[in-house]
Design an enzyme around this catalytic site. Structure first.
Site, PDB file in Angstrom:
ATOM      1  N   ARG A 131     -14.338  -5.328 -33.774  1.00 52.86           N
ATOM      2  CA  ARG A 131     -15.776  -5.542 -33.841  1.00 52.86           C
ATOM      3  C   ARG A 131     -16.317  -5.699 -35.252  1.00 52.86           C
ATOM      4  O   ARG A 131     -15.986  -4.927 -36.155  1.00 52.86           O
ATOM      5  CB  ARG A 131     -16.503  -4.367 -33.170  1.00 52.86           C
ATOM      6  CG  ARG A 131     -18.006  -4.567 -33.085  1.00 52.86           C
ATOM      7  CD  ARG A 131     -18.681  -3.418 -32.371  1.00 52.86           C
ATOM      8  NE  ARG A 131     -20.102  -3.700 -32.200  1.00 52.86           N
ATOM      9  CZ  ARG A 131     -21.069  -2.821 -32.424  1.00 52.86           C
ATOM     10  NH1 ARG A 131     -20.771  -1.600 -32.807  1.00 52.86           N
ATOM     11  NH2 ARG A 131     -22.330  -3.156 -32.241  1.00 52.86           N
ATOM     12  N   LEU A 132     -17.166  -6.721 -35.415  1.00 49.02           N
ATOM     13  CA  LEU A 132     -18.034  -6.867 -36.582  1.00 49.02           C
ATOM     14  C   LEU A 132     -19.444  -6.627 -36.064  1.00 49.02           C
ATOM     15  O   LEU A 132     -19.998  -7.453 -35.343  1.00 49.02           O
ATOM     16  CB  LEU A 132     -17.904  -8.266 -37.190  1.00 49.02           C
ATOM     17  CG  LEU A 132     -18.801  -8.579 -38.394  1.00 49.02           C
ATOM     18  CD1 LEU A 132     -18.416  -7.710 -39.587  1.00 49.02           C
ATOM     19  CD2 LEU A 132     -18.704 -10.054 -38.768  1.00 49.02           C
ATOM     20  N   CYS A 146     -16.831 -10.917 -33.274  1.00 49.51           N
ATOM     21  CA  CYS A 146     -15.625 -10.105 -33.142  1.00 49.51           C
ATOM     22  C   CYS A 146     -14.436 -10.987 -32.789  1.00 49.51           C
ATOM     23  O   CYS A 146     -14.506 -12.212 -32.809  1.00 49.51           O
ATOM     24  CB  CYS A 146     -15.823  -9.068 -32.042  1.00 49.51           C
ATOM     25  SG  CYS A 146     -15.946  -9.821 -30.410  1.00 49.51           S
ATOM     26  N   ASP A 149     -26.109  -6.891 -27.356  1.00 48.35           N
ATOM     27  CA  ASP A 149     -26.565  -8.130 -26.719  1.00 48.35           C
ATOM     28  C   ASP A 149     -25.564  -8.604 -25.669  1.00 48.35           C
ATOM     29  O   ASP A 149     -25.936  -9.232 -24.679  1.00 48.35           O
ATOM     30  CB  ASP A 149     -26.783  -9.220 -27.768  1.00 48.35           C
ATOM     31  CG  ASP A 149     -25.534  -9.507 -28.591  1.00 48.35           C
ATOM     32  OD1 ASP A 149     -25.011  -8.571 -29.220  1.00 48.35           O
ATOM     33  OD2 ASP A 149     -25.067 -10.656 -28.598  1.00 48.35           O
ATOM     34  N   GLY A 175     -19.465 -13.247 -30.202  1.00 45.81           N
ATOM     35  CA  GLY A 175     -20.610 -14.111 -30.465  1.00 45.81           C
ATOM     36  C   GLY A 175     -21.911 -13.358 -30.409  1.00 45.81           C
ATOM     37  O   GLY A 175     -21.977 -12.143 -30.611  1.00 45.81           O
ATOM     38  N   GLU A 176     -22.980 -14.107 -30.128  1.00 43.98           N
ATOM     39  CA  GLU A 176     -24.314 -13.515 -30.056  1.00 43.98           C
ATOM     40  C   GLU A 176     -25.088 -14.140 -28.901  1.00 43.98           C
ATOM     41  O   GLU A 176     -25.072 -15.361 -28.713  1.00 43.98           O
ATOM     42  CB  GLU A 176     -25.095 -13.752 -31.353  1.00 43.98           C
ATOM     43  CG  GLU A 176     -24.399 -13.284 -32.621  1.00 43.98           C
ATOM     44  CD  GLU A 176     -24.262 -11.779 -32.745  1.00 43.98           C
ATOM     45  OE1 GLU A 176     -24.887 -11.061 -31.940  1.00 43.98           O
ATOM     46  OE2 GLU A 176     -23.521 -11.319 -33.636  1.00 43.98           O
ATOM     47  N   GLY A 228     -25.263 -25.373 -41.834  1.00 45.06           N
ATOM     48  CA  GLY A 228     -25.876 -26.628 -41.411  1.00 45.06           C
ATOM     49  C   GLY A 228     -25.037 -27.467 -40.471  1.00 45.06           C
ATOM     50  O   GLY A 228     -25.388 -28.630 -40.202  1.00 45.06           O
TER      51      GLY A 228
END
Length: 508
Positions: free
Chosen positions: A47-48, A2, A93, A71-72, A331
């Site tokens: 928010r996403l 977000c 989360d 974030g996560e 990556g």
């Protein structure tokens, strides 16, 4: 994933709304502005939805606390079990941050495992913090006697502030206790211990990497993967496909971009066929670059030549991926952990200096490559995840001697990229995942392998109105002009931007 804004001792709800609208691309699913009753705080959030999509709205308001986060938190399920499931009111989360703070432990923030930036407020206290390497952005500005926090610099554009700066990676600001550096990057090892077993080290590295990829795939929506055809993204995609196969989920969606016939597109097709992914690609042109260059520079918040060049293919990859998924693996981080840049070869006879340089460059990623990945993917409302920058993987990789990362090799040997081979231990650890020719393919920069350099030469000549070749000075001047045309306070953006110097990441 977000974007957010927080105002402390600045009672202007209209300002919070104005700021969040400037970064609303970071979260198209919902926008919310909230106050904490009895406290001098206003928070705004776009928010996403990735985890807890049904009831994970923010800001999170519980009793006398208000939280916004970006974030996560990958270990949120473990934290729920430890802290007590009954205390949680949502499936988000991010709520784990709030309950860890309430636990009263002195180093509660160190228990968060993931990529994050957040601001947490009580009635008389505000706390702002950022993940270990600054994968997720966070800025703070002084406005009179108050603070304004935001996920991107553009949120402050056109607003009078006394100062603005990034919250440093791995740091925490507490209005009660002051600044803390809650995370320190472990220093890299140089020489191997006498009894080091190289084969065992490679096997363990593989296991740590597999765990990192599995952890960073946690989501309530489908997660795809960028696939440039280079070593790093190919390893991530190959492991992710194995994880999906084991879970019975079918092909991983992979995404590759480049000019028609470019090495990256061709290599990515080979990898996709080898691992069995559901592969998608887009061949961009000089006309695409002419159209999208201002968009790239505006969202990147930088006019650094090398950063802009690498951001161009990132934009097209993000746009392609967002048509099918909300999150992708990338990556980023492998070059800094395992000595993947061309200038690293200069350290072949000085492993101590190489280890020091790798440690230093990890600490500079936040406003160079991580800024590129965050800003450009979020411009398309896509979450990018970087498993190579998992904390456990960083710890293990930094314990691997630099002599195993960059090695002298026989240029004619099958397991070699030349007289010196970069990322040697990573290649050994993952050799069975990919075709031999790709595992030992010499690294190309994303902008080179994708064909960006050639297409950009044509685009620059058109934009500048002069025949190619265009000098770097003229290229840089164009990028700065495009940035200044799109920002009221362009100098503020330029002052906060990171940059490359002499082929290496400049000091943070």
């Amino acid at each position: 994933m977000c974007g957010f804004v927080c105002l402390w001792n600045i009672g202007d709800e209209a300002l919070a709304d104005r700021m969040i609208r400037k970064i609303a691309h970071r979260g198209p699913d919902a926008v919310q502005v909230s106050r904490l009753p009895g406290a001098p705080v206003i928070m705004a959030h776009c928010r996403l939805s990735i985890i807890g999509p049904e009831d994970g709205a923010q800001p999170i308001h519980q009793t006398d606390d208000l939280l916004v986060a970006n974030g996560e938190i990958y270990n949120h399920e473990d934290l729920r079990a430890i802290l007590g499931e009954s205390a949680f009111e949502t499936a988000s989360d991010s709520e784990a941050i709030l309950h860890l703070f309430r636990s009263g432990e002195s180093r509660w923030i160190s228990k968060l495992d993931g990529m994050f930036a957040f601001v947490l407020a009580t009635r008389n206290r505000i706390i702002a913090a950022r993940d270990p390497l600054g994968i997720k952005p966070l800025y703070v500005a002084r406005i009179g006697a108050g603070f304004a926090f935001a996920s991107e610099l553009k949120a402050f554009d056109g607003i009078a502030v006394d100062s603005v700066e990034a919250i440093p990676p791995g740091s925490l600001y507490d209005s009660v206790d002051g600044w803390r550096d809650w995370y320190r990057t472990p220093h890299g090892a140089a020489e191997p211990e006498p009894d080091l077993d190289v084969a065992r080290t490679a096997r363990e590295l593989r296991l740590v990497l597999e765990e990192a990829v599995a952890k960073w795939m946690v989501a309530d929506v489908e997660v795809g993967s960028f696939l440039s055809g280079g070593l790093d993204s190919s390893i991530i995609a190959a492991i992710a496909q194995k994880i999906r196969d084991k879970a019975g989920k079918g092909p991983l969606k992979t995404f590759s971009v480049g000019t028609e016939g470019s090495p990256d597109l061709l290599a990515a097709r080979v990898v996709a066929d080898h691992i069995g992914s559901d592969h998608h690609e887009y061949a961009f042109t000089a006309e695409d670059l002419i159209r999208d260059l201002p968009h790239v520079i505006y969202h990147l918040e930088s006019a650094d030549i090398d950063l802009v060049r690498s951001a161009i293919p990132t934009l097209f990859a993000a746009r392609l991926a967002r048509e099918r998924v909300k999150a992708v693996l990338t990556g980023e981080g492998a070059d800094e952990l395992f000595a993947g840049y061309s200038y690293h070869h200069d350290y072949i006879d000085n492993p101590r200096a190489l280890a020091d340089e790798l440690t230093r460059s990890l600490g500079t990623m936040h406003n160079i490559n991580l800024q590129r990945v965050d800003r450009v993917t979020m411009a398309e409302s896509l979450e990018a995840r970087t498993p190579f920058l998992d904390r456990d993987l960083i710890d293990f990789a930094q314990s691997v001697p630099a002599t195993l990362k960059l090695r002298r090799t026989d240029p004619e040997a099958p397991e070699s990229t030349g007289p010196t081979t970069e990322k040697w231990i990573l290649r050994k650890a993952c050799a069975d995942l990919l075709p031999h020719d790709l595992v030992w393919r010499k690294k190309a920069q994303f902008d080179e392998g994708s064909g960006t350099v050639s297409a950009l030469e044509t685009a620059l000549a058109e934009l500048i109105g002069r025949p190619a070749p265009i000098s770097r000075a003229d290229e840089g001047a164009l990028y700065e002009r495009l940035l200044r045309e799109q920002y009221t306070d362009a100098e503020r953006i330029i002052e906060n931007a990171g940059h490359w110097e002499g082929g290496r990441v400049a000091s943070a």
